[in-house]
Design a protein around this motif. Structure first.
Motif, PDB file in Angstrom:
ATOM      1  N   LEU A   1       0.514  -1.071  -0.042  1.00 44.44           N
ATOM      2  CA  LEU A   1      -0.035   0.007   0.146  1.00 44.44           C
ATOM      3  C   LEU A   1       0.423   1.210   0.171  1.00 44.44           C
ATOM      4  CD1 LEU A   1      -2.802  -1.026   2.359  1.00 44.44           C
ATOM      5  CD2 LEU A   1      -2.746  -0.225   0.050  1.00 44.44           C
TER       6      LEU A   1
ATOM      7  N   GLU B   1       3.516   1.754  -1.626  1.00 46.26           N
ATOM      8  CA  GLU B   1       4.095   1.659  -2.552  1.00 46.26           C
ATOM      9  C   GLU B   1       2.785   2.462  -3.701  1.00 46.26           C
ATOM     10  OE1 GLU B   1       5.838  -1.460  -4.385  1.00 46.26           O
ATOM     11  OE2 GLU B   1       7.499  -1.574  -2.711  1.00 46.26           O
ATOM     12  N   LYS B   2       1.303   2.274  -3.044  1.00 51.36           N
ATOM     13  CA  LYS B   2       0.414   2.802  -4.486  1.00 51.36           C
ATOM     14  C   LYS B   2       0.393   4.507  -3.939  1.00 51.36           C
ATOM     15  CE  LYS B   2      -4.293   2.073  -5.409  1.00 51.36           C
ATOM     16  NZ  LYS B   2      -6.293   1.319  -4.884  1.00 51.36           N
TER      17      LYS B   2
ATOM     18  N   ALA C   1      -1.980   6.094  -2.166  1.00 52.00           N
ATOM     19  CA  ALA C   1      -3.348   5.235  -1.120  1.00 52.00           C
ATOM     20  C   ALA C   1      -3.164   5.178   0.587  1.00 52.00           C
ATOM     21  CB  ALA C   1      -2.446   3.447  -0.959  1.00 52.00           C
TER      22      ALA C   1
ATOM     23  N   ASP D   1      -6.923  -5.186  -2.952  1.00 50.52           N
ATOM     24  CA  ASP D   1      -6.819  -5.124  -4.382  1.00 50.52           C
ATOM     25  C   ASP D   1      -4.880  -4.699  -4.770  1.00 50.52           C
ATOM     26  OD1 ASP D   1      -9.782  -4.172  -5.492  1.00 50.52           O
ATOM     27  OD2 ASP D   1      -9.479  -2.277  -4.563  1.00 50.52           O
ATOM     28  N   GLU D   2      -4.431  -4.502  -3.603  1.00 50.93           N
ATOM     29  CA  GLU D   2      -2.858  -4.862  -3.869  1.00 50.93           C
ATOM     30  C   GLU D   2      -2.766  -6.586  -4.400  1.00 50.93           C
ATOM     31  OE1 GLU D   2      -1.212  -1.959  -4.911  1.00 50.93           O
ATOM     32  OE2 GLU D   2      -3.013  -1.234  -5.574  1.00 50.93           O
TER      33      GLU D   2
ATOM     34  N   ARG E   1      -3.168  -7.184  -7.646  1.00 53.45           N
ATOM     35  CA  ARG E   1      -2.396  -6.922  -8.431  1.00 53.45           C
ATOM     36  C   ARG E   1      -0.971  -7.539  -8.373  1.00 53.45           C
ATOM     37  NH1 ARG E   1       1.498  -3.072  -8.149  1.00 53.45           N
ATOM     38  NH2 ARG E   1       1.149  -3.102  -6.588  1.00 53.45           N
ATOM     39  N   GLU E   2      -0.538  -7.740  -6.750  1.00 49.00           N
ATOM     40  CA  GLU E   2       0.767  -7.680  -6.626  1.00 49.00           C
ATOM     41  C   GLU E   2       1.277  -9.120  -7.050  1.00 49.00           C
ATOM     42  OE1 GLU E   2       4.741  -7.385  -5.224  1.00 49.00           O
ATOM     43  OE2 GLU E   2       3.671  -5.847  -5.704  1.00 49.00           O
TER      44      GLU E   2
END
Length: 238
Positions: A182, A184-185, A188, A224-225, A228-229
């Motif tokens: 989070l 890195e987003k 966020a 969500d992350e 994606r990750e």
């Protein structure tokens, strides 16, 4: 005094053994006890006690003519706080992260709703205090992770449910595992602060429905992350 020293040694050996296990140092079978005793420079009595503690946590399995086998991490007793901390020390895998999100979705929204309905005045004040500390820090700041964990722990505690309270260690571990993603987003952190504010305000207003929705919204940020990750399908409220 000697007993206290032995207990400290046992804890130290347990921690060292777990580090070796999660780093895949030993493979599938642990070395014999006398070899491990020499490796850790402890008596066989201390080593035997450390191994028995890991056996009790379903981390090891002793089989005749095979030795001490390391069990799959899926078998570990996750309700044990030490085991939780050790399990989260290992490199996360997609299915584990999916299970973490599913666990959080089951526990945290309900705990937040119950906190809104049951928290004492002191509990609510402690939650607000933890949030004020949290919102003054950013990812990467010293104390940010601890402040985040403290806020969530206090909300779970305020639920009044003793089973939820005992699972707070898993929630703290889950936060530790997802926070770097989070961080890195873009944007966020701002969304996280706003949603935490909504959650804390709902508890203060004694609004279980909004508290539950806000807690779920926070978890979905992490979901969500993770999706994606790790390229894994995570649960959704929809």
């Amino acid at each position: 005094m000697e007993q206290g020293k032995d207990r400290s040694l046992v804890s130290k050996v347990m921690d060292g053994l777990v580090s070796g296990i999660v780093e895949e140092k030993y493979g599938a079978i642990l070395p014999p006890q006398d070899v491990l005793s020499k490796e850790f420079d402890v008596s066989r009595t201390v080593m035997r006690e450390a191994l028995s503690m890991l056996l009790a946590r379903h981390m090891l399995d002793v089989r005749p003519k095979v030795g001490t086998r390391i069990r799959s991490m899926r078998d570990w007793r996750m309700i044990d706080e030490d085991v939780v901390n050790w399990r989260f020390r290992a490199k996360p895998d997609p299915l584990f992260m999916r299970d973490v999100i599913e666990f959080r979705m089951l526990i945290e929204p309900r705990a937040a709703a119950q906190a809104a309905a049951r928290a004492s005045v002191a509990d609510v004040a402690a939650i607000r205090e933890a949030f004020d500390l949290f919102k003054g820090l950013a990812p990467g700041d010293t104390g940010y992770a601890s402040a985040n964990e403290l806020l969530h722990t206090r909300i779970v505690h305020a639920s009044g449910n003793q089973f939820f309270q005992q699972m707070a260690a898993i929630i703290r571990g889950a936060l530790q595992a997802t926070q770097p993603m989070l961080a890195e987003k873009a944007g966020a952190w701002e969304i996280s602060v706003q949603t935490h504010e909504r959650l804390v305000s709902a508890i203060e207003r004694r609004d279980p429905k909004d508290a539950e929705a806000a807690a779920l919204a926070l978890i979905e940020l992490a979901a969500d992350e993770i999706s994606r990750e790790f390229a894994v399908e995570v649960p959704s409220r929809h």
